[in-house]
Design an enzyme around this catalytic site. Structure first.
Site, short mmCIF file in Angstrom:
data_model
loop_
_atom_site.label_atom_id
_atom_site.label_comp_id
_atom_site.label_asym_id
_atom_site.label_seq_id
_atom_site.Cartn_x
_atom_site.Cartn_y
_atom_site.Cartn_z
N CYS A 5 -4.14 -10.25 3.80
CA CYS A 5 -3.94 -9.26 4.27
C CYS A 5 -4.56 -9.23 5.76
CB CYS A 5 -4.43 -8.00 3.56
SG CYS A 5 -4.16 -6.12 4.45
N GLN B 268 -2.93 -6.38 -7.81
CA GLN B 268 -3.66 -7.32 -6.90
C GLN B 268 -4.87 -6.40 -6.35
OE1 GLN B 268 -2.51 -7.27 -2.42
NE2 GLN B 268 -1.88 -9.33 -3.06
N HIS C 9 2.81 -15.73 2.21
CA HIS C 9 3.64 -14.95 3.30
C HIS C 9 3.85 -15.97 4.19
CE1 HIS C 9 4.46 -11.37 5.47
NE2 HIS C 9 4.73 -12.16 6.11
N GLY D 112 7.94 -12.84 2.75
CA GLY D 112 8.03 -12.47 4.26
C GLY D 112 9.39 -12.77 4.82
N GLY D 113 10.40 -12.53 4.09
CA GLY D 113 11.80 -12.76 4.49
C GLY D 113 12.53 -11.37 4.39
N VAL E 253 0.86 -1.15 -0.05
CA VAL E 253 -0.13 -0.03 0.11
C VAL E 253 0.98 1.26 -0.04
CG1 VAL E 253 -1.50 1.47 1.15
CG2 VAL E 253 -2.00 -1.29 1.18
N ALA F 262 8.90 -7.25 -0.15
CA ALA F 262 8.08 -6.07 0.23
C ALA F 262 8.92 -5.21 0.93
CB ALA F 262 7.02 -6.52 1.08
#
Length: 482
Positions: A138, A109, A205, A237-238, A41, A263
């Site tokens: 999310c 997305q 994730h 997620g890393g 976002v 991300a």
């Protein structure tokens, strides 16, 4: 409802125009062995996506865009920028902007909880993107309350219906992004169920719905899932352990995944995608800001992304100066791109680029009494209102004592005149005010987002006309457009 006007022609461009390649000739997106910019976002807007591709990303995701917002938007070709824009007709905001340079590697997305609505949006968008991803991971309250995001993890049958509907009716590949469940076997069964819908890949994730970035990811769970299904697994997620390019590949290997999605690490420094190594911070910011100027990115969005790159350096003198910025011009000045920003914005205006300064409610057209000459500061003899196109920028005033309304009030007192009065007009979500002072009326044709800002803009026009402010200074700080 609002309409956007171009400066040159005051008309909409036909929807048939499109810069994206034909869907029939565009290669189908392959999700194997890819480095991917994750959906974030306020980060995954056009300039950051293009910069990620330049840095070495293979695929870029948009930020999550909610189906209801997209379905209400109006698609238009913007020839000045070479983009396709999806515009919120209520206030002129750009909901989604894309260009041909990214089309073949772009995934949008979407946040949705309804299969038919998701399909309607997918059909609207598919000519401009190469993949559609459904957010099923999310954990934010907004998504959960709307039955979107991680809420779909609790309704796997509903999630499967959404994916199957899209896969059966769209011409582009469909994917989804989830979080792992507390139990490994449950996670495997969920992924197998979703894979059976026909999706092209699945992003996972490596944390549960209730875990946050400070918690360690679970690459072992992703490895078990990857061994249980045949579709590509995209590991996410890393970021907490990602500092350089090699860390991306290590996380991918640890997860046994086909691809890796980045991300937070990319938000902090998108050059993490470069095999050659990270770029210096200022060089990265300059590259990003040039793209923001080239594609007329919203200043608040550019500011947010630069803040993420600066991190603790926001507390330095330069950082504090940056935090006061409200316009793209002001931000660019700090990184020695002020001249480039001014030159490019003039060029885009000449080409007919429309933006917030050109937003006008159609209901207001009948009421505005011929204020069309605002750009040239002509006194309209019919309406008797002196107009300029002047947005109010709070950051250009050191304190409340220096605000335009205060300055005009003080000026009136010193001149022995009655204090100014204000009348405000509202159309949809936007406001414009007229300031009455000493037998004259003043107004800014820039529609503000609240009543107080509209009144300050009108006072600003009055001060300029009365010789209390310098036109050159106002142009330089972005307060005077045209």
């Amino acid at each position: 409802m609002l309409r956007l006007l171009t400066r040159s022609r005051h008309q909409w461009f036909p929807l048939a125009s499109c810069t994206s390649r034909s869907m029939k000739t565009r290669p189908r997106l392959d999700y194997r062995n890819k480095l991917i910019l994750a959906p974030m976002v306020r980060v995954g807007t056009l300039p950051m996506r293009l910069l990620a591709l330049e840095m070495g990303a293979d695929i870029v995701y948009t930020e999550e865009l909610v189906d209801l917002k997209l379905i209400k938007s109006i698609r238009r070709h913007n020839p000045a920028l070479g983009t396709v824009d999806f515009v919120d007709p209520s206030d002129g905001t750009i909901v989604f902007r894309t260009c041909a340079q990214e089309t073949s590697r772009l995934v949008l997305q979407m946040g949705t909880s309804d299969a038919e609505r998701a399909l309607a949006v997918g059909k609207l968008l598919q000519r401009d993107i190469s993949g559609l991803d459904i957010n099923m991971g999310c954990p934010k309250e907004f998504s959960i309350k709307g039955g979107m995001g991680a809420a779909l993890l609790s309704e796997p049958d509903k999630a499967a219906v959404i994916l199957r509907t899209l896969c059966s009716n769209l011409d582009i590949p469909v994917t989804c992004k989830i979080r792992i469940l507390p139990d490994v076997d449950d996670t495997i069964r969920l992924v197998q169920k979703l894979a059976d819908t026909g999706i092209a890949a699945i992003g996972i994730h490596a944390r549960t719905r209730d875990e946050r970035p400070q918690h360690k990811p679970h690459p072992d769970v992703l490895r078990a899932v990857a061994q249980a299904v045949s579709i590509p697994i995209i590991a996410n997620g890393g970021s907490r352990d990602m500092h350089v390019y090699e860390d991306l590949r290590k996380f991918q290997e640890d997860c046994g995944a086909d691809s890796v999605m980045v991300a937070r690490a990319a938000q902090l420094n998108v050059s993490i995608f470069r095999p050659e190594g990270l770029l210096p911070m200022d060089e990265l910011i300059e590259k990003y800001l040039r793209l923001c100027v080239d594609y007329d990115n919203a200043p608040h969005n550019a500011k947010y992304c630069v803040q993420s790159i600066l991190r603790e350096l926001q507390e330095t003198p330069r950082g504090k100066r940056f935090l006061q910025c409200q316009t793209l011009q002001q931000i660019c000045e700090i990184w020695h791109l002020g001249d480039y920003c001014r030159r490019k914005q003039r060029e885009l205006q000449t080409l007919g680029n429309s933006g917030r300064a050109d937003v006008e409610p159609p209901e207001a057209q009948a009421k505005r009494l011929k204020l069309e000459e605002a750009a040239n500061a002509i006194v309209d003899e019919y309406a008797g209102v002196i107009c300029r196109n002047m947005p109010f920028l709070r950051s250009t005033y050191a304190s409340d004592n220096h605000l335009p309304k205060t300055q005009l009030y003080v000026h009136a007192g010193k001149a022995g005149k009655n204090p100014p009065g204000y009348e405000t007009q509202q159309c949809d979500k936007l406001f414009r005010a007229i300031c009455s002072y000493d037998g004259q009326r003043f107004s800014s044709t820039f529609w503000e987002k609240n009543k107080k800002q509209a009144e300050q803009g009108a006072a600003l026009v009055a001060l300029l006309h009365l010789g209390q402010l310098e036109e050159e200074t106002l142009r330089d700080n972005g307060s005077l457009i045209n």
